[in-house]
Design a protein around this motif. Structure first.
Motif, short mmCIF file in Angstrom:
data_model
loop_
_atom_site.label_atom_id
_atom_site.label_comp_id
_atom_site.label_asym_id
_atom_site.label_seq_id
_atom_site.Cartn_x
_atom_site.Cartn_y
_atom_site.Cartn_z
N PRO A 45 8.99 -2.20 5.56
CA PRO A 45 8.84 -3.41 4.76
C PRO A 45 7.36 -3.59 4.40
O PRO A 45 6.56 -4.08 5.20
N LEU A 46 6.99 -3.18 3.21
CA LEU A 46 5.59 -3.18 2.78
C LEU A 46 5.28 -4.42 1.98
O LEU A 46 6.10 -4.87 1.16
N ARG A 47 4.07 -4.97 2.18
CA ARG A 47 3.58 -6.00 1.28
C ARG A 47 3.47 -5.40 -0.12
O ARG A 47 3.11 -4.23 -0.29
N PRO A 48 3.79 -6.17 -1.16
CA PRO A 48 3.80 -5.61 -2.52
C PRO A 48 2.51 -4.93 -2.94
O PRO A 48 2.54 -3.87 -3.58
N PHE A 49 1.35 -5.48 -2.60
CA PHE A 49 0.10 -4.85 -3.02
C PHE A 49 -0.11 -3.51 -2.33
O PHE A 49 -0.71 -2.60 -2.90
N THR A 50 0.41 -3.37 -1.11
CA THR A 50 0.30 -2.11 -0.39
C THR A 50 1.21 -1.06 -1.02
O THR A 50 0.82 0.09 -1.20
N ALA A 51 2.44 -1.46 -1.35
CA ALA A 51 3.36 -0.53 -2.02
C ALA A 51 2.75 -0.05 -3.35
O ALA A 51 2.82 1.13 -3.69
N MET A 52 2.13 -0.97 -4.08
CA MET A 52 1.51 -0.60 -5.35
C MET A 52 0.38 0.41 -5.13
O MET A 52 0.24 1.38 -5.88
N ALA A 53 -0.42 0.20 -4.09
CA ALA A 53 -1.54 1.11 -3.80
C ALA A 53 -1.04 2.51 -3.45
O ALA A 53 -1.73 3.50 -3.69
N LEU A 54 0.17 2.60 -2.87
CA LEU A 54 0.75 3.88 -2.47
C LEU A 54 1.69 4.45 -3.52
O LEU A 54 2.38 5.44 -3.27
N ASP A 55 1.74 3.81 -4.69
CA ASP A 55 2.64 4.23 -5.77
C ASP A 55 4.09 4.21 -5.33
O ASP A 55 4.89 5.10 -5.69
#
Length: 316
Positions: A129-139
């Motif tokens: 369960p990733l925070r949205p900004f972290t998911a975005m940083a990891l593509d």
């Protein structure tokens, strides 16, 4: 529908750290946080007057036990999240830095907002369960962890609040453009009298609105301050500056801390500059050839941004 919540803003900096196996370092939010169990990049809020570079090193050490050094600025983005249990809706301007490890060892933390720090492959991270900004940083596609508010409220781009010394203080995030035309001319704006730095030449741009992405804010300000339409080329860097007793149109001194992202912007079809937002902090806009920049009185952020863009030295 989310209930009426008090709007708040903060600026935060985060570390994107990978090891020799291409695993990424993540931290888990504890039950003391607003999203318990969620994983994110290590980092946190920028203290008043603190440079984001120092924030990301300090927060990474506190949350993971590792000492890191910043290698480059990766991205700047903004998001909103509603925290009904705290009665707030939070706009966060996030600076993402790539870092390398200098030393230390991973450690767990008890009773803190983050309690675990672990290495994950990108494939393993995708199952978390990733925070949205972290998911975005990891593509990676973002999971719907953060509760989003119904819409951004109408608010100014900063808040002046009493500080511990009794002086009002304000932290403001802004985005500015090193804008050029096809002939290599540089677009600058002049600060109006009565504003900090009045009479100096500045970059087009300004404070971002609540709920607004930095790039969107920048292109909006470019039109309002100069009448030009452009497109983003690249993120050049971030400047941090504190003026402990700035006096502006508010009429009383404010302990200002400004964090400013600057971007390279191209204006493919330049026109004679016009200040469309009359009565604001900009009273003039003008195109300058690169060899004209050296004789101009410029603000600190303008000097830094033009140097970063490879456009030579200007007067400070």
């Amino acid at each position: 529908m989310t209930p009426a919540l008090e709007p708040l803003r903060k600026i935060a900096a985060y570390a994107l750290c990978t090891d020799s196996l291409d695993r990424v370092l993540l931290v888990r939010a504890s039950t003391r946080s607003g999203t318990p169990g969620a994983w994110s990049l290590p980092g946190g809020a920028v203290d008043h007057g603190e440079h984001p570079l120092d924030t990301v090193v300090r927060e990474t050490a506190a949350e993971t036990g590792l000492s890191v050094t910043v290698t480059r600025l990766r991205d700047v983005l903004a998001d909103m999240r509603a925290l009904p249990s705290r009665g707030i809706v939070l706009h966060t301007d996030r600076l993402l830095y790539e870092v390398s490890i200098r030393g230390g060892a991973l450690r767990d933390r008890v009773g803190q907002p983050t309690d675990l720090a672990r290495w994950f492959s990108v494939e393993e991270a995708a199952a978390l369960p990733l925070r949205p900004f972290t998911a975005m940083a990891l593509d990676l596609p973002p999971a719907p962890i953060d509760l989003r508010p119904d819409g951004p409220p109408e608010l100014p781009s900063f808040y002046a609040v009493p500080g511990p010394d009794g002086l009002h203080r304000a932290q403001r995030f802004a985005a500015y453009a090193v804008a050029t035309d096809p002939d290599g001319q540089v677009l600058l704006t002049r600060v109006a009298p009565g504003y900090p730095g009045g009479g100096n030449w500045h970059l087009p741009g300004g404070g971002t609105d609540y709920g607004e992405q930095p790039g969107v804010a920048l292109l909006r300000e470019l039109v309002e301050e100069t009448g030009q339409r452009g497109h983003l080329v690249e993120l050049l860097g971030v400047a941090s500056h504190r003026d402990a007793a700035s006096l502006g149109p508010e009429g009383y001194p404010i302990d200002w801390h400004g964090v400013r992202a600057f971007y390279r912007v191209q204006v493919p079809v330049p026109t004679p500059p016009r200040v469309l937002d009359a009565g604001g902090s900009t009273d003039r806009a003008c195109w300058f050839a690169p060899d004209e920049l050296a004789g101009l009185p410029c603000t600190e952020v303008t000097v830094e941004a033009l140097h970063r863009a490879g456009l030579g030295a200007v007067a400070g």
